[in-house]
Design an enzyme around this catalytic site. Structure first.
Site, PDB file in Angstrom:
ATOM      1  N   SER A 181       0.830  -1.215   0.000  1.00  0.00           N
ATOM      2  CA  SER A 181       0.000   0.000   0.000  1.00  0.00           C
ATOM      3  C   SER A 181       0.862   1.262   0.000  1.00  0.00           C
ATOM      4  CB  SER A 181      -0.911   0.000   1.225  1.00  0.00           C
ATOM      5  OG  SER A 181      -1.792  -1.093   1.132  1.00  0.00           O
ATOM      6  N   TRP A 182       2.012   1.164   0.661  1.00  0.00           N
ATOM      7  CA  TRP A 182       2.904   2.330   0.723  1.00  0.00           C
ATOM      8  C   TRP A 182       3.227   2.874  -0.669  1.00  0.00           C
ATOM      9  CZ3 TRP A 182       4.586   5.579   4.272  1.00  0.00           C
ATOM     10  CH2 TRP A 182       5.731   6.311   4.026  1.00  0.00           C
ATOM     11  N   GLU A 183       3.319   1.992  -1.640  1.00  0.00           N
ATOM     12  CA  GLU A 183       3.712   2.394  -3.004  1.00  0.00           C
ATOM     13  C   GLU A 183       2.521   2.890  -3.845  1.00  0.00           C
ATOM     14  OE1 GLU A 183       5.033  -0.447  -1.574  1.00  0.00           O
ATOM     15  OE2 GLU A 183       6.986   0.512  -1.295  1.00  0.00           O
ATOM     16  N   ILE A 190      -3.452  -4.376   7.584  1.00  0.00           N
ATOM     17  CA  ILE A 190      -4.041  -5.064   8.726  1.00  0.00           C
ATOM     18  C   ILE A 190      -3.283  -4.654   9.989  1.00  0.00           C
ATOM     19  CG2 ILE A 190      -4.601  -7.310   9.731  1.00  0.00           C
ATOM     20  CD1 ILE A 190      -4.869  -8.370   6.884  1.00  0.00           C
ATOM     21  N   GLU A 199      -0.911  -6.890  11.952  1.00  0.00           N
ATOM     22  CA  GLU A 199       0.275  -7.406  11.255  1.00  0.00           C
ATOM     23  C   GLU A 199       1.145  -6.308  10.682  1.00  0.00           C
ATOM     24  OE1 GLU A 199      -1.382 -10.032   8.333  1.00  0.00           O
ATOM     25  OE2 GLU A 199      -2.582 -11.052   9.842  1.00  0.00           O
ATOM     26  N   THR A 200       0.785  -5.068  10.907  1.00  0.00           N
ATOM     27  CA  THR A 200       1.509  -3.986  10.257  1.00  0.00           C
ATOM     28  C   THR A 200       2.192  -3.094  11.280  1.00  0.00           C
ATOM     29  OG1 THR A 200      -0.211  -4.013   8.592  1.00  0.00           O
ATOM     30  CG2 THR A 200       1.279  -2.155   8.525  1.00  0.00           C
ATOM     31  N   HIS A 205       3.918   0.175  12.530  1.00  0.00           N
ATOM     32  CA  HIS A 205       3.667   1.592  12.204  1.00  0.00           C
ATOM     33  C   HIS A 205       2.395   1.751  11.365  1.00  0.00           C
ATOM     34  CE1 HIS A 205       7.739   1.746  13.611  1.00  0.00           C
ATOM     35  NE2 HIS A 205       8.192   1.100  12.551  1.00  0.00           N
ATOM     36  N   PHE A 234     -10.799   5.512  -3.289  1.00  0.00           N
ATOM     37  CA  PHE A 234      -9.991   4.963  -2.201  1.00  0.00           C
ATOM     38  C   PHE A 234     -10.497   3.578  -1.831  1.00  0.00           C
ATOM     39  CE2 PHE A 234      -8.524   4.715   2.231  1.00  0.00           C
ATOM     40  CZ  PHE A 234      -7.203   5.080   2.059  1.00  0.00           C
ATOM     41  N   ARG A 249     -14.773  -7.673   4.093  1.00  0.00           N
ATOM     42  CA  ARG A 249     -14.929  -6.463   3.258  1.00  0.00           C
ATOM     43  C   ARG A 249     -14.469  -6.692   1.819  1.00  0.00           C
ATOM     44  NH1 ARG A 249     -12.647  -2.110   7.649  1.00  0.00           N
ATOM     45  NH2 ARG A 249     -14.119  -2.671   9.284  1.00  0.00           N
TER      46      ARG A 249
END
Ligand code: DLZ
Length: 298
Positions: free
Chosen positions: A192-194, A218, A221-222, A224, A249, A263
């Site tokens: 997602s960062w990218e 999630i 599991e993530t 930061h 989004f 979801r």
């Protein structure tokens, strides 16, 4: 989750089948995906030709019926033009359209209506409101037709079991809304960062009407989590603001994998589908704001 209503009409002969297909095609119905099933050991041959309408309605009536002699009601705009086409089709078929089509008449429910019988025993009523603005949105709003739109989908590979489902949902929404495969480009990014950087680059090509972003973060599991989520949301929002191209989004932020699965199509809809629908609606709204004055207020 209710998706649609199908009115199944068995026909009595191959000739009636062809005639009904021809009649509904002539009226401009959008064809759905049909089928031709050869005879199998289990059953007889069958074939089907669906015709799609933007809206369907299941109506139970207690009391006076809207029409007495038909069980299929089709709401249209430009009733006179539809009457003309139906009449021409019937005349070409039989040369005696008068007996198979009524004149347009007022109803007792503030509308105008005619009925036609394209094949014996099958009567269709077409109608429109007398007030042409009735039922029309008074506010400016986007439509959900993607027929002439192009999209880029940016999808993160991280949590692929979820994001692949989001991607399928998004493609389902775009294709079922009329987009063509060649109008959709898919860019895979590691996580997602990218997403924001890829979305921005795609938007800046100006090849796309809208960008759909899909990812899944999630919390459990993530590392930061908050920092990543905020940055992804900010980056996508900033790309939208600065390029002027709608970005929808579809980045899930979930507590657990189970919640993410819900979801992504299991229990709570598919957020990829919703993100694609938002992209279509925003593209349409964008075009309306750019090119057309708002509908007059009643
Ligand atoms: C590193 C990481 C972590 C821990 N969790 C997720 C996640 O839940 N969802 C997601 O889309 N990506 C995650 N990533 C990967 C980052 O988004 C990014 O791809 C890497 O840090 C490489 O820059």
């Amino acid at each position: 989750m209710i998706k649609g209503i199908t009115f199944i009409r068995p026909v009595h002969s191959p000739a009636h089948f062809e005639e009904l297909v021809s009649f509904f095609s002539a009226l401009g119905f959008e064809p759905g995906r049909g089928w031709d099933q050869p005879p199998t050991r289990e059953g007889a041959a069958s074939r089907g030709r669906p015709f799609l309408a933007p809206l369907a309605n299941l109506e139970f009536v207690d009391g006076a019926l809207p029409t007495l002699n038909t069980d299929l009601l089709i709401e249209v705009t430009a009733l006179d033009a539809v009457h003309h086409v139906a009449r021409q089709w019937l005349e070409a078929k039989t040369g005696a359209a008068k007996t198979l089509i009524t004149a347009i008449a007022d109803t007792h429910w503030k509308s105008r209506l005619f009925t036609a019988e394209p094949v014996p025993g099958f009567s269709v009523a077409f109608w429109e409101w007398q007030d042409p603005l009735r039922g029309k949105a008074i506010a400016l709003a986007g439509d959900l037709s993607a027929a002439d739109m192009s999209f880029a989908i940016v999808v993160a590979r991280w949590n692929a079991v979820i994001t692949e489902r989001l991607l399928q949902g998004a493609l389902d929404a775009l294709l079922r809304s009329g987009a063509k495969r060649h109008q959709i480009e898919i860019a895979h990014v590691p996580g997602s960062w990218e997403i924001p950087a890829a979305a921005r680059q795609l938007a800046e090509t100006h090849r796309f009407d809208a960008i759909v972003t899909l990812g899944c973060l999630i919390r459990g599991e993530t590392a930061h989590y908050e920092a990543i989520y905020n940055e992804v949301a900010r980056g996508i929002g900033q790309s939208q603001q600065e390029t002027g191209i709608p970005h929808s989004f579809g980045v899930l932020t979930c507590e657990t994998l189970e919640q993410a699965l819900d979801r992504a199509g299991l229990k709570s809809g598919n957020k990829g589908f919703e993100a694609a629908a938002a992209a279509i609606e925003m593209t349409s709204l964008h075009r309306k704001i750019d090119g057309k004055p708002p509908e007059p207020r009643a």
